[in-house]
Scaffold this active site. Structure first.
Site, PDB file in Angstrom:
ATOM      1  N   GLY A  38     -28.693  29.247 -63.055  1.00  0.00           N
ATOM      2  CA  GLY A  38     -29.762  29.386 -62.082  1.00  0.00           C
ATOM      3  C   GLY A  38     -29.281  29.655 -60.672  1.00  0.00           C
ATOM      4  CB  CYS A 186     -33.023  22.413 -65.899  1.00  0.00           C
ATOM      5  SG  CYS A 186     -32.245  22.648 -64.289  1.00  0.00           S
ATOM      6  CB  CYS A 243     -12.990   9.973 -49.051  1.00  0.00           C
ATOM      7  SG  CYS A 243     -13.220  11.184 -50.376  1.00  0.00           S
ATOM      8  CB  CYS A 246     -11.016  14.465 -48.068  1.00  0.00           C
ATOM      9  SG  CYS A 246     -12.296  13.293 -47.551  1.00  0.00           S
TER      10      CYS A 246
END
Length: 255
Positions: A38, A186, A243, A246
């Site tokens: 999509g 979906c 984190c 990172c």
């Protein structure tokens, strides 16, 4: 550029912010699109029409009849074909001058590291957190900008995670990879077809801007779209100093 290219891309070249120099950057660019469904459909179609020189599409799924309501790179005649190959045919029909590599595979960590390292910009057009985090880790490790999009029901979101910015957050700062998030499919929740076009087109726009180095990207911002009321909200995203993706990379680089 030859005369045909000058004509094909004339509406870009007319823009002062792009011009011939910007279009040449697009022609020389290498963009990786993970997911040819999509979001990947409109994103890749705009990247192809804009003249991105080398597009790599990664998707291991097959075209299904239920996809055709929103995945506009595919056709009824291609039901049962690999999505990556179906999308490649569409992109080359739009712009036969570019190079499109269709990879019918589910890329693991090692493969993603290889593909991301070879790209200038990466688009995450997938639909599950495991793959999104894998793509994010590869982008952080290779210091490559990531354009992320997601749509479910009537809601969409898009952002840019650019590890080249130093203090910019990564995808894991927003959705920590050590926390459990439920993947919403979906197939069970539904999705309003035009929204994937809106978000996918925005992903393409952000990728093109990053390649050309123009404007201001969505790095550090998350755009949320309420499709029922057609309202956009912008949320600032902060860097998570703890984190594991990172921040860990920064610590390793400093060491």
């Amino acid at each position: 550029m030859n005369d045909a290219q000058l004509l094909r891309y004339s509406r870009h070249i007319l823009l002062d912010e792009i011009g011939i120099e910007g279009q040449q950057k697009l022609l020389a660019a290498r963009v990786l699109v993970v997911g040819a469904g999509g979001l990947g459909s409109p994103a890749a179609m705009y990247l192809a029409s804009a003249g991105v020189g080398r597009l790599t599409l990664v998707d291991d799924d097959l075209v299904d009849l239920t996809n055709l309501q929103r995945q506009i790179a595919h056709t009824t005649a291609r039901v049962g074909q690999p999505k990556a190959e179906s999308a490649r045919a569409t992109l080359l029909a739009i712009n036969p001058e570019i190079e499109v590599l269709a990879l019918v595979e589910r890329a693991d960590e090692a493969r993603l590291a290889e593909l991301v390292a070879a790209a200038d910009v990466v688009l995450d057009c997938t639909d599950n957190f495991a793959t999104r985090h894998a793509v994010n880790r590869a982008c952080v490790a290779a210091a490559k900008p990531l354009v992320s999009g997601a749509v479910i029901r009537f809601d969409g979101q898009v952002s840019v995670f650019d590890p080249r910015g130093g203090a910019q957050p990564c995808y894991s700062c927003l959705f920590p990879q050590d926390q459990q998030f439920e993947d919403v499919a979906c197939s069970t929740m539904g999705v309003f077809a035009p929204l994937v076009g809106v978000v996918g087109a925005m992903q393409a726009a952000e990728a093109l801007k990053l390649v050309m180095g123009i404007g201001q990207s969505l790095a550090g911002r998350l755009l949320l779209l309420d499709g029922l009321h057609m309202e956009w909200n912008s949320i600032a995203i902060g860097r998570n100093v703890d984190c594991p993706v990172c921040a860990a990379r920064d610590a390793a680089d400093a060491g």
